[in-house]
Design an enzyme around this catalytic site. Sequence first.
Site, PDB file in Angstrom:
ATOM      1  N   SER A  21       0.803  -1.165   0.203  1.00 45.94           N
ATOM      2  CA  SER A  21      -0.040   0.134  -0.005  1.00 45.94           C
ATOM      3  C   SER A  21       0.708   1.190   0.096  1.00 45.94           C
ATOM      4  CB  SER A  21      -0.720   0.102   1.329  1.00 45.94           C
ATOM      5  OG  SER A  21      -1.988  -0.682   1.071  1.00 45.94           O
ATOM      6  N   ARG A  25       1.577   4.370  -2.990  1.00 49.61           N
ATOM      7  CA  ARG A  25       1.191   5.837  -2.780  1.00 49.61           C
ATOM      8  C   ARG A  25       2.438   6.423  -2.694  1.00 49.61           C
ATOM      9  NH1 ARG A  25      -2.522   2.540  -0.474  1.00 49.61           N
ATOM     10  NH2 ARG A  25      -4.468   3.330   0.420  1.00 49.61           N
ATOM     11  N   ARG A 119     -13.953  -6.170 -10.914  1.00 49.47           N
ATOM     12  CA  ARG A 119     -13.941  -5.483  -9.578  1.00 49.47           C
ATOM     13  C   ARG A 119     -14.812  -4.222  -9.705  1.00 49.47           C
ATOM     14  NH1 ARG A 119      -8.428  -5.911  -6.465  1.00 49.47           N
ATOM     15  NH2 ARG A 119      -9.601  -5.295  -4.758  1.00 49.47           N
ATOM     16  N   GLN A 165      -8.798   2.857  -0.597  1.00 48.43           N
ATOM     17  CA  GLN A 165      -8.744   3.110  -2.034  1.00 48.43           C
ATOM     18  C   GLN A 165      -9.523   4.171  -2.549  1.00 48.43           C
ATOM     19  OE1 GLN A 165      -9.000  -0.626  -3.896  1.00 48.43           O
ATOM     20  NE2 GLN A 165      -7.139  -1.427  -3.146  1.00 48.43           N
ATOM     21  N   ASP A 315      -6.978  -7.637   4.454  1.00 47.69           N
ATOM     22  CA  ASP A 315      -6.518  -8.512   3.720  1.00 47.69           C
ATOM     23  C   ASP A 315      -5.886  -9.808   4.558  1.00 47.69           C
ATOM     24  OD1 ASP A 315      -6.850  -6.932   1.714  1.00 47.69           O
ATOM     25  OD2 ASP A 315      -4.815  -5.737   1.851  1.00 47.69           O
ATOM     26  N   LYS A 342     -12.862  -8.950  -3.724  1.00 48.09           N
ATOM     27  CA  LYS A 342     -11.438  -8.736  -3.723  1.00 48.09           C
ATOM     28  C   LYS A 342     -10.663  -9.450  -5.039  1.00 48.09           C
ATOM     29  CE  LYS A 342     -10.800  -6.300   0.002  1.00 48.09           C
ATOM     30  NZ  LYS A 342     -10.307  -4.765  -0.184  1.00 48.09           N
ATOM     31  N   ARG A 346     -13.261 -13.872  -2.427  1.00 44.70           N
ATOM     32  CA  ARG A 346     -12.416 -14.708  -1.473  1.00 44.70           C
ATOM     33  C   ARG A 346     -13.484 -15.304  -0.200  1.00 44.70           C
ATOM     34  NH1 ARG A 346      -7.698 -10.187  -0.220  1.00 44.70           N
ATOM     35  NH2 ARG A 346      -6.601 -10.929  -2.111  1.00 44.70           N
ATOM     36  N   ARG A 388      -3.532 -13.894  -2.177  1.00 41.38           N
ATOM     37  CA  ARG A 388      -3.581 -14.132  -0.497  1.00 41.38           C
ATOM     38  C   ARG A 388      -4.277 -15.441  -0.267  1.00 41.38           C
ATOM     39  NH1 ARG A 388      -1.078  -9.466   1.094  1.00 41.38           N
ATOM     40  NH2 ARG A 388      -1.867  -7.611   0.307  1.00 41.38           N
TER      41      ARG A 388
HETATM   42  C1  S3P Z   1      -5.769  -0.968   0.076  1.00 41.77           C
HETATM   43  C2  S3P Z   1      -6.858  -0.977   0.453  1.00 41.77           C
HETATM   44  C3  S3P Z   1      -7.759  -1.891   1.031  1.00 41.77           C
HETATM   45  C4  S3P Z   1      -6.944  -3.435   0.684  1.00 41.77           C
HETATM   46  C5  S3P Z   1      -6.145  -3.478  -0.554  1.00 41.77           C
HETATM   47  C6  S3P Z   1      -5.053  -2.412  -0.204  1.00 41.77           C
HETATM   48  C7  S3P Z   1      -4.898  -0.029  -0.128  1.00 41.77           C
HETATM   49  O1  S3P Z   1      -8.851  -2.140  -0.209  1.00 41.77           O
HETATM   50  O2  S3P Z   1      -7.938  -4.623   0.679  1.00 41.77           O
HETATM   51  O3  S3P Z   1      -5.389  -4.703  -0.542  1.00 41.77           O
HETATM   52  O4  S3P Z   1      -3.706   0.292  -0.398  1.00 41.77           O
HETATM   53  O5  S3P Z   1      -5.571   1.198  -0.325  1.00 41.77           O
HETATM   54  P1  S3P Z   1     -10.337  -1.334   0.010  1.00 41.77           P
HETATM   55  O6  S3P Z   1      -9.668   0.101  -0.199  1.00 41.77           O
HETATM   56  O7  S3P Z   1     -10.960  -1.993  -1.145  1.00 41.77           O
HETATM   57  O8  S3P Z   1     -11.017  -1.841   1.337  1.00 41.77           O
END
Ligand code: S3P
Length: 430
Positions: A21, A25, A119, A165, A315, A342, A346, A388
């Site tokens: 993550s 960013r 998705r 996200q 996750d 996801k 899952r 995962r």
């Molecule tokens: C993430 C946010 C999560 C997570 C993903 C990474 C991120 O998703 O499940 O693996 O880096 O912002 P969601 O924002 O859909 O919950």
Amino acid sequence: MARTSRRVKVGGVIRPPGDKSITHRALIVSALTHSSVSITGSLDSADARRTAVVLRQLGAEIDSFERGRAVQVRGRQWTAPSSTLDCGNSGTTARLMLGALAGHDFRARLTGDSSLRRRPMLRVTEPLAAMGASISDRDGDGMPIDIQGGKLRSISYESPVASAQVKSAILLAGLTGGVPVTVIEPVRSRDHTERLFKFLGFDIRVEGTTVRLHGATENWPQIASFDLTIPGDPSSAAFLVGAAVLAEHGELLIECVGVNPTRTGFLAVLQRMGAQVEQLNLREMAGEPVADLMVKSHPLTGTEIVADEIPSLIDEIPLLAALAARAHGETTFRSVGELRVKESDRLALITENLRAIGGTAEIQGEDLVVVGSRQPLRGRVETAGDHRLTMSFAVLGTTPASDIELSESESAGVSYPNFFSDLDRLFTDA
Ligand code: S3P
């Protein structure tokens, strides 16, 4: 077809790969600056490379990822890409890039692999369209998506889902569009974007589940060159923690793990289940808390994971479900419908796969219930290319007398390319 291996004693010291993550960013925000950024400890995986490829298509210069070397990013004013931006398997790349593109006055098309194309994207495109971006997608809620950004309006957005996200896409749109934005979440999701923005001196304020970016100055991209250091990914470390807890003996030291409280719900749950995980040497890296984790093998008991805990361990549910299959008693995960959207469904695949190897699992409405057992688990699991799921069942396959066949193992490369060799390295001969 990969077969998992059974071992009994863990030991030694290991370091998980960089946080996925934070790497996304760091790359995106660096590419938006007009300066040089050196990123140490970034993740080198399929998902992270996708973000780098997409950013290069927009004009950023990003060095090739080389093991052990800091990645140098030289950002510049983005320009219209001459071809489609392929986000591969990475939902974070897709959703964060939509936000970052919303403030740019050109057209771009984004797509992804077959998993990503399934998705939901409306959760991001709706608020971005409300800010003034012009967005069209093929089926009303999914990739490929065309976005024409430009002049944006300020927004105060109450998100129906606790999604980092979604929140990050809006914050990035506020940044690139130069307008104030407010995001209110039902439950706080991971806050890496907020921490990075704060680290860079942006005027961002957090109060409970409300985040406010007070707009950036027009010349913010002229920021002085800076360095970022990225901690190890707690979501990748979770597999190492899980393997150590399930082992019959031993203890494992996992170094340099991000312990941001919006990510470490799995540690609280494991502790409730009886696991012994100690956080040592607590420190900070670029505004993120980091620790070394000392994990000892220990029998587990079932627990209830309530809805408000879910965003902090979203996750880690496949892994926790796998561990719950070895715990004494029942474990209930409340309100986990998000798992359906996801990298795979899952919720369905955790349940079907646990059953396929002799475990007991059931979906009850939006809840998942797993009943543990000490019986050896044997059979074939279908991971549907979901990293995962692959790594969770590989961990379960290390338990004595189990024999689990994975439909594939390559997907681990999405977030943890050396996972299988690292998993092997944890075990010493008993
Ligand atoms: C993430 C946010 C999560 C997570 C993903 C990474 C991120 O998703 O499940 O693996 O880096 O912002 P969601 O924002 O859909 O919950």
